[in-house]
Design a protein around this motif. Structure first.
Motif, PDB file in Angstrom:
ATOM      1  N   GLN A   8      87.016 -48.381 -86.144  1.00 50.25           N
ATOM      2  CA  GLN A   8      86.251 -48.989 -85.057  1.00 50.25           C
ATOM      3  C   GLN A   8      84.781 -48.574 -85.064  1.00 50.25           C
ATOM      4  OE1 GLN A   8      88.820 -47.693 -81.872  1.00 50.25           O
ATOM      5  NE2 GLN A   8      89.818 -49.682 -81.790  1.00 50.25           N
ATOM      6  N   LEU A   9      84.338 -47.839 -86.076  1.00 52.81           N
ATOM      7  CA  LEU A   9      82.943 -47.450 -86.188  1.00 52.81           C
ATOM      8  C   LEU A   9      82.292 -48.214 -87.330  1.00 52.81           C
ATOM      9  CD1 LEU A   9      83.047 -43.557 -85.785  1.00 52.81           C
ATOM     10  CD2 LEU A   9      82.623 -45.289 -84.040  1.00 52.81           C
ATOM     11  N   ASP A  10      81.078 -48.690 -87.080  1.00 50.66           N
ATOM     12  CA  ASP A  10      80.340 -49.355 -88.144  1.00 50.66           C
ATOM     13  C   ASP A  10      79.129 -48.512 -88.527  1.00 50.66           C
ATOM     14  OD1 ASP A  10      78.424 -49.790 -86.172  1.00 50.66           O
ATOM     15  OD2 ASP A  10      78.889 -51.920 -85.947  1.00 50.66           O
ATOM     16  N   GLU A  11      78.287 -49.041 -89.404  1.00 49.99           N
ATOM     17  CA  GLU A  11      77.131 -48.286 -89.898  1.00 49.99           C
ATOM     18  C   GLU A  11      76.166 -47.924 -88.776  1.00 49.99           C
ATOM     19  OE1 GLU A  11      76.569 -46.791 -92.824  1.00 49.99           O
ATOM     20  OE2 GLU A  11      78.624 -47.419 -93.240  1.00 49.99           O
ATOM     21  N   LEU A  12      75.982 -48.782 -87.780  1.00 45.36           N
ATOM     22  CA  LEU A  12      75.095 -48.475 -86.663  1.00 45.36           C
ATOM     23  C   LEU A  12      75.637 -47.285 -85.870  1.00 45.36           C
ATOM     24  CD1 LEU A  12      72.647 -48.958 -84.890  1.00 45.36           C
ATOM     25  CD2 LEU A  12      73.968 -50.727 -83.673  1.00 45.36           C
ATOM     26  N   ASP A  13      76.940 -47.297 -85.598  1.00 48.00           N
ATOM     27  CA  ASP A  13      77.549 -46.165 -84.888  1.00 48.00           C
ATOM     28  C   ASP A  13      77.309 -44.863 -85.651  1.00 48.00           C
ATOM     29  OD1 ASP A  13      78.665 -47.782 -82.830  1.00 48.00           O
ATOM     30  OD2 ASP A  13      80.383 -48.238 -84.110  1.00 48.00           O
ATOM     31  N   VAL A  44      75.396 -49.256 -75.014  1.00 46.43           N
ATOM     32  CA  VAL A  44      76.753 -49.821 -75.158  1.00 46.43           C
ATOM     33  C   VAL A  44      77.527 -49.067 -76.237  1.00 46.43           C
ATOM     34  CG1 VAL A  44      78.025 -51.869 -75.929  1.00 46.43           C
ATOM     35  CG2 VAL A  44      76.175 -52.098 -74.259  1.00 46.43           C
ATOM     36  N   ARG A  45      76.871 -48.795 -77.373  1.00 47.30           N
ATOM     37  CA  ARG A  45      77.539 -48.082 -78.463  1.00 47.30           C
ATOM     38  C   ARG A  45      77.921 -46.664 -78.040  1.00 47.30           C
ATOM     39  NH1 ARG A  45      77.729 -50.472 -83.616  1.00 47.30           N
ATOM     40  NH2 ARG A  45      77.111 -52.632 -83.353  1.00 47.30           N
ATOM     41  N   MET A  46      77.036 -45.993 -77.317  1.00 42.78           N
ATOM     42  CA  MET A  46      77.338 -44.636 -76.848  1.00 42.78           C
ATOM     43  C   MET A  46      78.530 -44.647 -75.897  1.00 42.78           C
ATOM     44  SD  MET A  46      75.373 -42.402 -78.250  1.00 42.78           S
ATOM     45  CE  MET A  46      75.562 -41.039 -77.111  1.00 42.78           C
ATOM     46  N   LYS A  47      78.525 -45.591 -74.975  1.00 42.70           N
ATOM     47  CA  LYS A  47      79.636 -45.693 -74.023  1.00 42.70           C
ATOM     48  C   LYS A  47      80.946 -45.948 -74.766  1.00 42.70           C
ATOM     49  CE  LYS A  47      80.691 -47.081 -69.466  1.00 42.70           C
ATOM     50  NZ  LYS A  47      81.200 -45.801 -69.004  1.00 42.70           N
ATOM     51  N   LYS A  48      80.922 -46.817 -75.777  1.00 46.30           N
ATOM     52  CA  LYS A  48      82.112 -47.114 -76.574  1.00 46.30           C
ATOM     53  C   LYS A  48      82.630 -45.844 -77.250  1.00 46.30           C
ATOM     54  CE  LYS A  48      81.841 -48.624 -80.810  1.00 46.30           C
ATOM     55  NZ  LYS A  48      81.645 -49.403 -82.048  1.00 46.30           N
ATOM     56  N   GLU A  51      84.209 -43.492 -74.720  1.00 47.45           N
ATOM     57  CA  GLU A  51      85.535 -43.978 -74.310  1.00 47.45           C
ATOM     58  C   GLU A  51      86.577 -43.773 -75.403  1.00 47.45           C
ATOM     59  OE1 GLU A  51      84.744 -48.012 -73.108  1.00 47.45           O
ATOM     60  OE2 GLU A  51      83.896 -47.371 -71.176  1.00 47.45           O
ATOM     61  N   MET A  52      86.151 -43.826 -76.670  1.00 50.77           N
ATOM     62  CA  MET A  52      87.053 -43.591 -77.794  1.00 50.77           C
ATOM     63  C   MET A  52      87.333 -42.097 -77.982  1.00 50.77           C
ATOM     64  SD  MET A  52      85.351 -46.282 -80.515  1.00 50.77           S
ATOM     65  CE  MET A  52      86.304 -45.702 -81.897  1.00 50.77           C
ATOM     66  N   GLY A  53      86.589 -41.249 -77.289  1.00 52.97           N
ATOM     67  CA  GLY A  53      86.768 -39.804 -77.421  1.00 52.97           C
ATOM     68  C   GLY A  53      86.049 -39.211 -78.617  1.00 52.97           C
ATOM     69  N   ILE A  54      85.225 -39.986 -79.292  1.00 49.02           N
ATOM     70  CA  ILE A  54      84.471 -39.476 -80.432  1.00 49.02           C
ATOM     71  C   ILE A  54      83.331 -38.591 -79.938  1.00 49.02           C
ATOM     72  CG2 ILE A  54      82.928 -40.158 -82.331  1.00 49.02           C
ATOM     73  CD1 ILE A  54      84.862 -42.589 -82.680  1.00 49.02           C
ATOM     74  N   ILE A  55      82.645 -39.032 -78.899  1.00 50.19           N
ATOM     75  CA  ILE A  55      81.617 -38.213 -78.248  1.00 50.19           C
ATOM     76  C   ILE A  55      82.256 -37.639 -76.994  1.00 50.19           C
ATOM     77  CG2 ILE A  55      79.391 -38.217 -77.066  1.00 50.19           C
ATOM     78  CD1 ILE A  55      78.545 -40.490 -78.941  1.00 50.19           C
ATOM     79  N   LYS A  56      82.305 -36.322 -76.928  1.00 45.50           N
ATOM     80  CA  LYS A  56      82.985 -35.652 -75.814  1.00 45.50           C
ATOM     81  C   LYS A  56      82.006 -35.020 -74.838  1.00 45.50           C
ATOM     82  CE  LYS A  56      87.207 -34.665 -78.310  1.00 45.50           C
ATOM     83  NZ  LYS A  56      88.216 -33.663 -78.613  1.00 45.50           N
ATOM     84  N   GLY A  57      80.741 -35.346 -74.934  1.00 38.93           N
ATOM     85  CA  GLY A  57      79.752 -34.801 -74.022  1.00 38.93           C
ATOM     86  C   GLY A  57      78.625 -34.153 -74.803  1.00 38.93           C
ATOM     87  N   THR A  58      77.742 -33.517 -74.088  1.00 36.87           N
ATOM     88  CA  THR A  58      76.633 -32.813 -74.717  1.00 36.87           C
ATOM     89  C   THR A  58      76.613 -31.391 -74.189  1.00 36.87           C
ATOM     90  OG1 THR A  58      75.110 -33.536 -73.005  1.00 36.87           O
ATOM     91  CG2 THR A  58      75.236 -34.900 -74.976  1.00 36.87           C
ATOM     92  N   ARG A  59      76.055 -30.501 -74.995  1.00 36.55           N
ATOM     93  CA  ARG A  59      75.994 -29.098 -74.599  1.00 36.55           C
ATOM     94  C   ARG A  59      74.607 -28.550 -74.863  1.00 36.55           C
ATOM     95  NH1 ARG A  59      81.560 -26.365 -76.886  1.00 36.55           N
ATOM     96  NH2 ARG A  59      82.947 -27.773 -75.831  1.00 36.55           N
ATOM     97  N   ILE A  60      74.257 -27.595 -74.090  1.00 37.56           N
ATOM     98  CA  ILE A  60      73.031 -26.866 -74.326  1.00 37.56           C
ATOM     99  C   ILE A  60      73.381 -25.667 -75.204  1.00 37.56           C
ATOM    100  CG2 ILE A  60      73.265 -25.462 -72.246  1.00 37.56           C
ATOM    101  CD1 ILE A  60      70.211 -25.724 -71.941  1.00 37.56           C
TER     102      ILE A  60
END
Length: 155
Positions: A8-13, A44-48, A51-60
């Motif tokens: 579900q990931l393409d080159e842009l992702d 939109v790509r970030m939200k996707k 939601e897929m759980g690939i990005i789980k947040g950000t940390r300092i």
């Protein structure tokens, strides 16, 4: 499955992830400019990917020694029986100095990363917080002297 082989990931992702791995503070509009798309597309790509759980947040990322936390160590934990795992995990999660916990193969049942102020603090954590947990048979501690590599995986 490797990240770049995710169906579900393409080159842009992947390009977005690569930019964020290098600097997670890159604004969406800057990412959009680099990728030659609109800011809305990046959003939109970030939200996707969230939601897929690939990005789980950000940390300092903190410079822990500057905050007084001079000791980083790894504690190999032997758990006495399988039925104790859940309790051990729950109790270790209550110890703020335990910053990572890994279920492992090999000699240890569990491997914990512990950050503390000094060796006196470490001794207190080991004797009065970790080794008193019901289900822990014994521990072995390895102190990190230096961390010459600290990076995220690249895609």
């Amino acid at each position: 499955m490797a990240l770049n082989q995710h169906p579900q990931l393409d080159e842009l992702d992947l390009q977005i992830l690569d930019l964020l791995i290098k600097d997670s503070r890159t604004p969406y509009l800057e990412i959009a400019r680099i990728c030659h798309v609109s800011g809305g597309t990046i959003h939109v790509r970030m939200k996707k990917m969230e939601e897929m759980g690939i990005i789980k947040g950000t940390r300092i990322v903190l410079d822990l020694p500057k905050l007084g936390y001079d000791v980083c160590c790894f504690v190999g934990i032997y758990i006495d029986r399988t039925s104790s795992f859940r309790n051990v995990f729950e109790e270790l999660s209550k110890i703020k100095e335990v910053v990572e916990l890994h279920l492992t193969t090999g000699d240890y049942s569990v491997f914990a990363k512990v950050i503390c102020k000094n060796t006196t603090d470490l001794q207190d954590i080991l004797l009065n917080k970790i080794n008193v947990i019901d289900g822990i048979q014994r521990t072995e501690t390895i102190i990190s002297l230096e961390q010459p590599i600290d990076r995220n995986i690249t895609i």
